[in-house]
Design an enzyme around this catalytic site. Structure first.
Site, PDB file in Angstrom:
ATOM      1  N   GLY A  11       1.109  -1.341  -0.086  1.00 56.66           N
ATOM      2  CA  GLY A  11       0.067  -0.071   0.069  1.00 56.66           C
ATOM      3  C   GLY A  11       0.712   1.950   0.133  1.00 56.66           C
ATOM      4  O   GLY A  11       1.640   1.286   0.355  1.00 56.66           O
ATOM      5  N   GLY A 112       5.828  -2.772   3.620  1.00 58.69           N
ATOM      6  CA  GLY A 112       4.803  -3.168   5.690  1.00 58.69           C
ATOM      7  C   GLY A 112       5.947  -4.719   5.977  1.00 58.69           C
ATOM      8  O   GLY A 112       6.738  -5.394   4.931  1.00 58.69           O
ATOM      9  N   GLY A 114       4.533  -7.054   4.154  1.00 60.20           N
ATOM     10  CA  GLY A 114       4.662  -8.432   3.563  1.00 60.20           C
ATOM     11  C   GLY A 114       5.658  -8.248   2.261  1.00 60.20           C
ATOM     12  O   GLY A 114       6.187  -9.348   2.167  1.00 60.20           O
ATOM     13  N   ASP A 137      -0.535   1.707   9.381  1.00 62.70           N
ATOM     14  CA  ASP A 137      -0.667   0.430  10.145  1.00 62.70           C
ATOM     15  C   ASP A 137       0.378   1.147  11.417  1.00 62.70           C
ATOM     16  O   ASP A 137       0.175   0.505  13.016  1.00 62.70           O
ATOM     17  CB  ASP A 137      -0.349  -0.550   9.986  1.00 62.70           C
ATOM     18  CG  ASP A 137      -2.169  -0.704   9.081  1.00 62.70           C
ATOM     19  OD1 ASP A 137      -2.621   0.162   9.466  1.00 62.70           O
ATOM     20  OD2 ASP A 137      -2.185  -1.076   7.689  1.00 62.70           O
ATOM     21  N   ARG A 172     -25.891  12.984  16.987  1.00 61.60           N
ATOM     22  CA  ARG A 172     -25.942  11.781  17.184  1.00 61.60           C
ATOM     23  C   ARG A 172     -25.164  10.768  17.817  1.00 61.60           C
ATOM     24  O   ARG A 172     -24.054  11.360  18.587  1.00 61.60           O
ATOM     25  CB  ARG A 172     -25.885  11.761  15.400  1.00 61.60           C
ATOM     26  CG  ARG A 172     -27.573  12.203  14.624  1.00 61.60           C
ATOM     27  CD  ARG A 172     -27.258  12.116  13.125  1.00 61.60           C
ATOM     28  NE  ARG A 172     -28.250  12.684  12.507  1.00 61.60           N
ATOM     29  CZ  ARG A 172     -28.003  13.412  11.498  1.00 61.60           C
ATOM     30  NH1 ARG A 172     -27.130  13.667  11.060  1.00 61.60           N
ATOM     31  NH2 ARG A 172     -29.290  13.808  10.736  1.00 61.60           N
ATOM     32  N   GLY A 180      -6.776  -0.248   9.632  1.00 60.35           N
ATOM     33  CA  GLY A 180      -6.142  -1.067  11.034  1.00 60.35           C
ATOM     34  C   GLY A 180      -6.767  -2.355  10.939  1.00 60.35           C
ATOM     35  O   GLY A 180      -7.867  -2.681  11.888  1.00 60.35           O
ATOM     36  N   ARG A 277     -25.085   7.165  12.744  1.00 58.50           N
ATOM     37  CA  ARG A 277     -24.726   7.086  11.415  1.00 58.50           C
ATOM     38  C   ARG A 277     -22.876   6.965  11.054  1.00 58.50           C
ATOM     39  O   ARG A 277     -21.928   6.762  11.833  1.00 58.50           O
ATOM     40  CB  ARG A 277     -24.341   9.170  11.326  1.00 58.50           C
ATOM     41  CG  ARG A 277     -24.872   9.665  10.907  1.00 58.50           C
ATOM     42  CD  ARG A 277     -26.015   8.948   9.471  1.00 58.50           C
ATOM     43  NE  ARG A 277     -27.554   9.664   9.481  1.00 58.50           N
ATOM     44  CZ  ARG A 277     -28.566   9.545  10.379  1.00 58.50           C
ATOM     45  NH1 ARG A 277     -28.344   8.488  10.656  1.00 58.50           N
ATOM     46  NH2 ARG A 277     -30.077  10.049   9.498  1.00 58.50           N
ATOM     47  N   GLN A 285      -6.788   8.374   3.612  1.00 57.47           N
ATOM     48  CA  GLN A 285      -5.853   8.342   4.821  1.00 57.47           C
ATOM     49  C   GLN A 285      -4.329   7.392   5.071  1.00 57.47           C
ATOM     50  O   GLN A 285      -2.930   7.915   5.534  1.00 57.47           O
ATOM     51  CB  GLN A 285      -6.133   7.637   6.510  1.00 57.47           C
ATOM     52  CG  GLN A 285      -7.936   7.683   6.951  1.00 57.47           C
ATOM     53  CD  GLN A 285      -7.815   6.104   7.767  1.00 57.47           C
ATOM     54  OE1 GLN A 285      -7.672   6.525   8.759  1.00 57.47           O
ATOM     55  NE2 GLN A 285      -9.017   5.745   7.212  1.00 57.47           N
TER      56      GLN A 285
END
Length: 359
Positions: A11, A112, A114, A137, A172, A180, A277, A285
């Protein structure tokens, strides 16, 4: 001639470009011999199939503040790395052939968990490899911090901040789903920074009864006109946590909700009568410019990687431990996740502030 390859895998995140820039600049400024850099396109796929281009100083101009990666990236799951490709070729042998054909002296992998497992495999196969800890992460074993994490925390925190006014206006319950899947460092930090009332993490299975209890108590105390719940995308209930992986996967096949956040919203509405909601910041992110922390941090990591290249010191991931940049053997970190510990100091401190983890 010193010949170095670089690739970004997995990613994307903020500060990938800043880190590569630091590697390039530090090697160019400190090597006693001429240097050539080659960038592999779209991660390990570029290394497999010889898709690369020579990098020059022009490639690194004004990219300190640019998010994403100038090399492109892709995911090549480690579990499939030994499976032949669609043409029956051995993926590892393909990567080794490209490395040898370019007569590389070293390979820098920004990735990361992997990606660095594959980096370790290539190191064991005889390639000179240096890893750099990239992930929003912050779940890489062997380092206290990964680049991209602080920038992602800032974005997730802003998402929570901007929900407060509308949540208050309408009275609300708002659920903000934070990235994550396996670990909860990002929602934990963003949740604390954003003033969440409840934070749900993959490492701490939640009780729906406990969540409802917290919501009702705040209403009784007249402090609960609105509530903010920060939920990791990989949050799991105590009931589901007791299932085997096979049983849980089968259950997910019949899942009627887009994600755990929508399931929680439906259950909260049914049991409390409160209007709920869901907001999902999603891939925002990962995007945008790196913050000041990540620019400095990635520059330090890249500079240290550059020194290791000049010194011919391979087989390590550059890490940050106890406020110092150190090197950790790739073999020690490959395949290990750094999890949030339920009894850790940060969790206990958050609970002292009245934050519930649904346990």
């Amino acid at each position: 001639m010193l010949r170095i390859g670089m690739l970004t895998s997995g990613g994307d995140c903020q500060a990938l470009n800043a880190t590569m820039r630091a590697v390039y600049k530090s090697v160019r400024h400190n090597s006693k011999e001429p240097v050539e850099f080659y960038g592999f396109e779209d991660g390990y796929k570029g290394l497999m199939y010889g898709n690369y281009h020579k990098l020059t100083s022009d490639d690194f101009v004004r990219i300190l503040t640019v998010g994403g990666t100038i090399l492109g990236t892709s995911r090549v799951p480690f579990k499939n790395i030994r499976k032949p490709d669609e043409n029956g070729n051995d993926k590892v042998e393909l990567m080794k052939d490209t490395y040898e054909r370019l007569a590389l002296d070293g390979l820098v992998v920004l990735g990361g968990n992997g990606s660095l497992k594959t980096a370790n495999l290539l190191s064991q196969e005889g390639l000179n490899v240096i890893g750099l800890p990239k992930t929003i992460d912050n779940d890489l074993w062997g380092t206290d911090m990964t680049f991209g994490f602080q920038s992602a925390v800032d974005i997730a925190t802003r998402a929570i901040d901007e929900i407060h006014t509308t949540a208050s206006s309408h009275g609300r319950v708002f659920i903000i789903e934070i990235m994550g899947h396996k670990t909860g460092w990002l929602p934990l930090n963003a949740g604390i920074a954003g003033g969440a009332d409840i934070i749900l993490l993959p490492e701490i299975p939640y009780s729906m009864d406990k969540i409802v209890e917290v919501i009702e108590k705040k209403k009784t105390d007249n402090t609960g006109r609105f509530m903010i719940i920060a939920v990791a995308e990989g949050a799991i209930s105590q009931e589901d946590a007791k299932l085997s992986k096979k049983e849980y996967r089968k259950q997910l096949e019949n899942y009627v909700f887009p994600s755990v956040s929508y399931k929680l919203a439906a259950e909260i509405e049914e049991r409390t009568g409160r209007e709920v909601r869901v907001t999902v910041p999603g891939h925002t992110q990962r995007g945008g410019a790196p913050d000041a922390y990540d620019r400095v941090f990635s520059s330090r990591l890249g500079s240290s990687a550059g020194k290791m290249i000049v010194d011919g010191d391979y087989g390590y991931m550059v890490a940050y431990k106890n406020r110092e940049i150190v090197k950790v053997p790739l073999a020690e970190i490959a395949g290990k996740l750094k999890l949030v510990q339920p009894d850790s100091e940060i969790i206990q401190q958050a609970k002292m502030l009245g934050i519930s983890f649904g346990d």
